[in-house]
Design a protein around this motif. Sequence first.
Motif, PDB file in Angstrom:
ATOM      1  N   ASP A 240      -8.039  -4.933   2.705  1.00  0.00           N
ATOM      2  CA  ASP A 240      -7.473  -3.572   3.031  1.00  0.00           C
ATOM      3  C   ASP A 240      -7.565  -2.588   1.508  1.00  0.00           C
ATOM      4  O   ASP A 240      -7.523  -3.227   0.551  1.00  0.00           O
ATOM      5  CB  ASP A 240      -5.883  -4.222   3.008  1.00  0.00           C
TER       6      ASP A 240
ATOM      7  N   ASP B  30      -6.277  -1.104  -0.021  1.00  0.00           N
ATOM      8  CA  ASP B  30      -4.767  -1.096  -1.099  1.00  0.00           C
ATOM      9  C   ASP B  30      -5.116  -2.457  -1.866  1.00  0.00           C
ATOM     10  O   ASP B  30      -4.981  -2.341  -3.158  1.00  0.00           O
ATOM     11  CB  ASP B  30      -3.094  -0.833  -1.167  1.00  0.00           C
ATOM     12  N   HIS B  31      -6.310  -3.188  -1.361  1.00  0.00           N
ATOM     13  CA  HIS B  31      -6.965  -4.119  -2.872  1.00  0.00           C
ATOM     14  C   HIS B  31      -8.140  -4.073  -3.768  1.00  0.00           C
ATOM     15  O   HIS B  31      -7.833  -4.975  -3.871  1.00  0.00           O
ATOM     16  CB  HIS B  31      -6.378  -5.854  -1.644  1.00  0.00           C
TER      17      HIS B  31
ATOM     18  N   GLY C  64       0.889  -1.573  -0.490  1.00  0.00           N
ATOM     19  CA  GLY C  64       0.107  -0.470   0.145  1.00  0.00           C
ATOM     20  C   GLY C  64       0.855   0.810  -0.203  1.00  0.00           C
ATOM     21  O   GLY C  64       2.282   1.436   1.181  1.00  0.00           O
TER      22      GLY C  64
ATOM     23  N   HIS D  17       3.719  -7.640  -2.813  1.00  0.00           N
ATOM     24  CA  HIS D  17       3.318  -6.358  -1.971  1.00  0.00           C
ATOM     25  C   HIS D  17       4.663  -5.811  -0.766  1.00  0.00           C
ATOM     26  O   HIS D  17       4.601  -6.210   0.109  1.00  0.00           O
ATOM     27  CB  HIS D  17       2.695  -7.878  -1.287  1.00  0.00           C
TER      28      HIS D  17
HETATM   29 ZN   LIG Z   1      -1.781  -4.597   0.630  1.00  0.00          ZN
END
Ligand SMILES: [Zn+2]
Length: 285
Positions: free
Chosen positions: A89, A91-92, A11, A251
Amino acid sequence: MHARVLGSAAGGGFPQWNCACPNCSALRRGDRRLAARTQDSLAVFARDDAAVLCNASPDIARQIEAATVLRPRARRHTPIHAIVLTNGDLDHVLGVFSLREAPPLAIYATASVKTASLARFTGQAVWRDLALDRDVELFGPAGEPTDISVRAFALPGRTPGPEDNVGVRLTCGRTGKRIVYAPRASYATPEIGDDADVLLFDGTFWSNDELVRLGCGTATARDLGHLPIGGREGSLALLATCRARRKIYTHVNNTNPVLRYESREQIEVERAGWDVAEDGLEILP
Ligand SMILES: [Zn+2]
Ligand SMILES: [Zn+2]
């Protein structure tokens, strides 16, 4: 089956807009040992006309443009048939918002990922249940085949429930090849990838106190639900005997020294037989 790493950063991406850690600063200075990265997402194909995405990052539009195989082939078209979410999350999942011009997307998620954070996608998505420890065949929103099945397994950590954060094992219906994808894991045992052709594993942090030591935060890797790579209790040691044919860290957070070519950490990872994912990496299991 083949796969493409659409984004390989944790992220925030790399560089992160509000970060001047050694890596982000060096990248901005043009240090050639570092490469920019967008936020984590993986595209998997058993057939070229049916893509399955694992997670949809805020960088999704840019990632689609950068991947010829994901571009539209008609006036209004996308080869993206299904999206598998490993947790809620931001960022996902934020990328799902950027895909709203299309007809509803087929999204596979556990009940808790769906209810915890994604009720907002109602009307924009055809939700399908991702039960734990069971192979689920993936289809597009109107039942289009992808020839890929997915098995989710619990990876509890920061969050209490077994369904809050999962890893996924994707199997090709044609060749039987397997990819295991676990971008957030707070522990590791070799069995996680023993029967996989390719293991993509949480490479967020090198050390547990990385953010603290660099002055980038107060949380440790473990506080955030991530097992660090290095150290005696790190994933490199814990997965040393894992029999996956290929092992790749993804990641990766922008603070992680493994991002810099020929750093001590990058060399250690490479010597242990692992790769560090880059955006656009093509994987043939
Ligand atoms: Zn993430
Ligand atoms: Zn940084």
